[in-house]
Design a protein around this motif. Structure first.
Motif, mmCIF file in Angstrom:
data_model
loop_
_atom_site.group_PDB
_atom_site.id
_atom_site.type_symbol
_atom_site.label_atom_id
_atom_site.label_comp_id
_atom_site.label_asym_id
_atom_site.label_seq_id
_atom_site.Cartn_x
_atom_site.Cartn_y
_atom_site.Cartn_z
ATOM 1 N N PRO A 1 0.792 -1.236 0.000
ATOM 2 C CA PRO A 1 0.000 0.000 0.000
ATOM 3 C C PRO A 1 0.821 1.281 0.000
ATOM 4 C CG PRO A 1 -0.934 -1.576 1.541
ATOM 5 C CD PRO A 1 0.351 -2.158 1.073
ATOM 6 N N TYR B 1 -7.790 -1.992 0.728
ATOM 7 C CA TYR B 1 -6.895 -1.229 1.577
ATOM 8 C C TYR B 1 -7.614 -0.096 2.294
ATOM 9 C CZ TYR B 1 -3.009 -3.843 -0.338
ATOM 10 O OH TYR B 1 -2.148 -4.857 -0.686
ATOM 11 N N MET C 1 0.926 -0.873 6.958
ATOM 12 C CA MET C 1 0.583 -0.897 5.549
ATOM 13 C C MET C 1 1.583 -0.129 4.696
ATOM 14 S SD MET C 1 -3.530 -0.292 5.927
ATOM 15 C CE MET C 1 -3.818 -0.186 4.166
#
Length: 456
Positions: A107, A167, A185
């Motif tokens: 991410p 996400y 992340m």
């Protein structure tokens, strides 16, 4: 920790028991006895049978895989955050290469290479080295480099994959408990090593023993390969702040199941009694779930909508324990390593400690004695794992255990056919760090952030 993985570009046919291509978080295939209709509605009993069928594929250990996550940095100004457009260009350049490994993106823009299943350590290492050489060359033309560091000190955290509903849902879920989710992340990187689950029968290569070994020796691996030094904030002074971040994500989602229970039964309970992170939607709306809804609750109540086989497969990809059974065992506790070849040390050491019977017996005996003194709490929140993350090999007990494990691994590598380069690289790491009670986090930082806060 890649989440949105398309089908492999180069299928690899492996024995039924063996680990598949090391694809992090791609939903595993349903076992032969399961309902093959991915959108079929599930009962609680069917879900338990499905989990039992996919979590431990047993047989003689044969294959090895690795997933290498990297930070992408400007070669001249490594402490400067990169614009998303420049990161995207780097990802496109890597994806365009004819690689054997699979390229995915985290991410925050971290680049990941996931190896194909390899029948030997040499095959695994050579394949990843060739692919890394190609990727590094492509990025070099853009003035970029790959950096092996477990926690990125640059701020602020910036989620690059903003269009992914997965996400977005993950970020919203983890935001309930603090900043650790965004840090995980967008700013962490690891070396994940995948080994076969092992034989059905008991013994050093049996799946029950290997499951326990992974959790017992995991703290030693955290300490020896700690490479995410904490600056200010809750992990100040930690050698492995990345492990602190993972352990603080969720009250259950990142925990190991109890080791005193049969592995399949323990993992099945863990899966069903963990809260649902999100319910996927076919439309453009957000992927949300009622707070506190476990997967077992969802199965029993049938709401907010009926549960499907695909929902279970998806739920499995949202669980992040230190060791995840995916047919094979995925060891997730090791920080990304410095240098061009630093990553191969944990791959070689894990392979030796799991797939050489003599080394496996030594590692189990050493790690069990160490863990027995620290109580039955599950990893990574027990005192042993916390000490490994805080102190690395400065902890005298962990240092002694690491020395024994690395000595056993060094003895096993020639028996496993490791190349001279692999053996020499492991020996250099052992001399530089393990024998001196040090870890990579004890070295001076490779770069300092510019235009952002220090590492928290």
């Amino acid at each position: 920790m890649s989440q949105d993985s398309p089908a492999p570009h180069a299928p690899h046919r492996a024995p039924p028991h063996a680990l598949p291509r090391a694809l992090p978080d791609a939903p595993p295939p349903a076992p032969p006895r399961a309902d093959r209709t991915r959108d079929a509605r599930l009962t609680e009993t069917a879900a338990e049978e499905l989990i039992h069928g996919i979590c431990f594929k047993t047989g003689p250990p044969r294959l090895l895989g690795a997933e290498l996550e990297w930070l992408v940095l400007d070669a001249e100004r490594p402490g400067q955050p990169l614009p998303h457009e420049r990161l995207a260009a780097a990802h496109d350049a890597a994806r365009a290469l004819p690689l054997r490994s699979r390229v995915t993106v985290e991410p925050g823009g971290q680049l990941e290479l996931s190896s194909a299943p390899a029948a030997s350590l040499t095959e695994c290492v050579n394949g990843l080295q060739a692919d890394l050489t190609a990727v590094r060359g492509a990025l070099r033309t853009q003035g970029l480099v790959l950096a092996g560091l477990g926690q990125d000190p640059r701020r602020p955290y910036r989620r690059m994959l903003t269009s992914s509903p997965r996400y977005a849902a993950m970020e919203a879920y983890f935001d309930r408990t603090g900043p650790a989710g965004r840090a995980m992340m967008c700013a962490t990187a690891s070396v994940q090593v995948c080994v076969d689950a092992g034989q059905e029968e008991p013994g050093p290569l049996g799946h029950g023993r290997r499951w326990r070994l992974a959790h017992l020796v995991g703290a030693v691996l955290v300490a020896a390969f700690a490479n995410s030094p904490g600056g200010v904030g809750p992990y100040a002074g930690w050698r492995c702040s990345r492990q602190g971040i993972w352990s603080d994500l969720d009250t259950r989602r990142t925990l190991a199941p109890p080791l005193d229970a049969e592995p399949r039964a323990a993992w099945t309970r863990q899966v069903l009694d963990t809260e649902v992170m999100c319910l996927r939607s076919e439309g453009d709306g957000p992927w949300t779930a009622p707070r506190g809804l476990t997967f077992r609750d969802w199965l029993r109540t049938g709401g907010p909508r009926p549960v499907t086989v695909e929902d279970l497969h998806y739920h499995l990809t949202t669980l992040f324990p230190p060791v995840r059974p995916r047919g094979h065992l995925e060891l997730r506790m090791i920080d990304a390593q410095p240098g061009d070849d630093g990553w191969l040390v944990p791959v070689a050491v894990v392979h030796a400690l799991f797939d050489d019977p003599e080394a496996a017996e030594t590692a189990y005996r050493v790690a069990k004695a160490l863990a027995d003194t620290h109580g039955p709490q599950p990893a990574p929140r027990n005192p042993l794992w916390r000490s490994a993350a805080r102190h690395g090999l400065a902890d005298p007990e962990l240092r002694a255990a690491a020395k024994a494990c690395f000595r056993a691994a060094a003895g096993a590598l020639p028996r496993l056919g490791a190349s001279a380069h692999v053996r020499d690289t492991v020996a250099e790491f052992t001399d530089r760090y393990v024998r001196r009670g040090r870890c990579p986090a004890d070295d001076p930082p490779p770069y300092r952030p510019t235009g952002g806060e220090a590492l928290a």
